[in-house]
Design a protein around this motif. Structure first.
Motif, PDB file in Angstrom:
ATOM      1  N   LEU A 143      97.537  17.597 125.858  1.00  0.00           N
ATOM      2  CA  LEU A 143      97.063  16.223 126.023  1.00  0.00           C
ATOM      3  C   LEU A 143      96.898  15.926 127.512  1.00  0.00           C
ATOM      4  O   LEU A 143      97.866  15.727 128.240  1.00  0.00           O
ATOM      5  CB  LEU A 143      98.057  15.247 125.382  1.00  0.00           C
ATOM      6  N   TYR A 176      97.272  19.781 119.544  1.00  0.00           N
ATOM      7  CA  TYR A 176      97.842  18.435 119.688  1.00  0.00           C
ATOM      8  C   TYR A 176      98.130  17.816 118.324  1.00  0.00           C
ATOM      9  O   TYR A 176      99.193  17.228 118.103  1.00  0.00           O
ATOM     10  CB  TYR A 176      96.864  17.578 120.494  1.00  0.00           C
ATOM     11  N   LYS A 199     102.616  10.640 126.377  1.00  0.00           N
ATOM     12  CA  LYS A 199     102.207  11.082 127.716  1.00  0.00           C
ATOM     13  C   LYS A 199     103.268  12.005 128.317  1.00  0.00           C
ATOM     14  O   LYS A 199     104.449  11.681 128.347  1.00  0.00           O
ATOM     15  CB  LYS A 199     101.978   9.879 128.623  1.00  0.00           C
ATOM     16  N   ASP A 237      95.149  13.342 128.939  1.00  0.00           N
ATOM     17  CA  ASP A 237      95.220  11.917 129.270  1.00  0.00           C
ATOM     18  C   ASP A 237      95.334  11.125 127.980  1.00  0.00           C
ATOM     19  O   ASP A 237      94.785  11.521 126.951  1.00  0.00           O
ATOM     20  CB  ASP A 237      93.970  11.486 130.047  1.00  0.00           C
ATOM     21  N   VAL A 238      96.050  10.024 128.050  1.00  0.00           N
ATOM     22  CA  VAL A 238      96.170   9.125 126.904  1.00  0.00           C
ATOM     23  C   VAL A 238      96.158   7.692 127.407  1.00  0.00           C
ATOM     24  O   VAL A 238      96.830   7.359 128.385  1.00  0.00           O
ATOM     25  CB  VAL A 238      97.439   9.411 126.058  1.00  0.00           C
ATOM     26  N   GLU A 239      95.339   6.872 126.770  1.00  0.00           N
ATOM     27  CA  GLU A 239      95.287   5.436 127.042  1.00  0.00           C
ATOM     28  C   GLU A 239      95.391   4.721 125.705  1.00  0.00           C
ATOM     29  O   GLU A 239      94.854   5.196 124.697  1.00  0.00           O
ATOM     30  CB  GLU A 239      93.968   5.040 127.699  1.00  0.00           C
ATOM     31  N   THR A 255      86.966  14.224 124.008  1.00  0.00           N
ATOM     32  CA  THR A 255      87.574  12.891 123.972  1.00  0.00           C
ATOM     33  C   THR A 255      87.666  12.462 122.517  1.00  0.00           C
ATOM     34  O   THR A 255      86.690  12.547 121.775  1.00  0.00           O
ATOM     35  CB  THR A 255      86.736  11.875 124.771  1.00  0.00           C
ATOM     36  N   LEU A 306      92.880   3.784 121.057  1.00  0.00           N
ATOM     37  CA  LEU A 306      93.571   4.945 121.603  1.00  0.00           C
ATOM     38  C   LEU A 306      92.519   5.936 122.089  1.00  0.00           C
ATOM     39  O   LEU A 306      91.615   6.298 121.338  1.00  0.00           O
ATOM     40  CB  LEU A 306      94.456   5.607 120.541  1.00  0.00           C
ATOM     41  N   THR A 327      92.242   9.707 123.865  1.00  0.00           N
ATOM     42  CA  THR A 327      92.936  10.922 124.265  1.00  0.00           C
ATOM     43  C   THR A 327      91.916  11.955 124.729  1.00  0.00           C
ATOM     44  O   THR A 327      90.787  11.998 124.213  1.00  0.00           O
ATOM     45  CB  THR A 327      93.776  11.492 123.105  1.00  0.00           C
ATOM     46  N   HIS A 384     103.298  14.515 118.338  1.00  0.00           N
ATOM     47  CA  HIS A 384     102.167  13.813 117.708  1.00  0.00           C
ATOM     48  C   HIS A 384     102.450  13.561 116.225  1.00  0.00           C
ATOM     49  O   HIS A 384     102.120  12.495 115.707  1.00  0.00           O
ATOM     50  CB  HIS A 384     100.866  14.600 117.863  1.00  0.00           C
TER      51      HIS A 384
END
Length: 95
Positions: A35, A68, A29, A37-39, A3, A55, A57, A74
């Motif tokens: 990748l 990535y 996303k 998951d991305v929030e 993470t 952020l 990831t 990116h």
């Protein structure tokens, strides 16, 4: 699992700029295979020491994280962030 978290403080700290940055970050996303998951969370409590966006990831491995970092999507997002960023902080950890 790996993470990676980034806290971003923008130069122009208004809601339009913060929302735009969030949209750009979330735009990764589904475009970068490594990748998972991305929030991109917007801070709801603004103080002098606050950051604007968190952020988060997630990746299967450090090798995936490194892929990535150099992925063209990116790289483009990083260029945008570099233009709007005042300061940031990062923490990368095994989860």
């Amino acid at each position: 699992m790996i993470t990676n978290t980034l806290m971003l403080k923008l130069k122009e700290r208004n809601s339009d700029n913060i929302k735009k940055a969030q949209e750009v970050l979330l735009g990764m996303k589904g475009k970068i295979p490594e990748l998972l998951d991305v929030e991109a969370k917007i801070n709801i409590r603004s103080t002098a020491m606050s950051y604007d966006i968190l952020l988060i990831t997630k990746f299967n491995s450090m090798a995936d994280f490194e892929s990535y970092i150099s992925h063209p999507v990116h790289v483009e997002v990083s260029k945008y962030v570099g233009e709007v960023l005042e300061t940031g902080a990062a923490v990368c950890y095994e989860s």
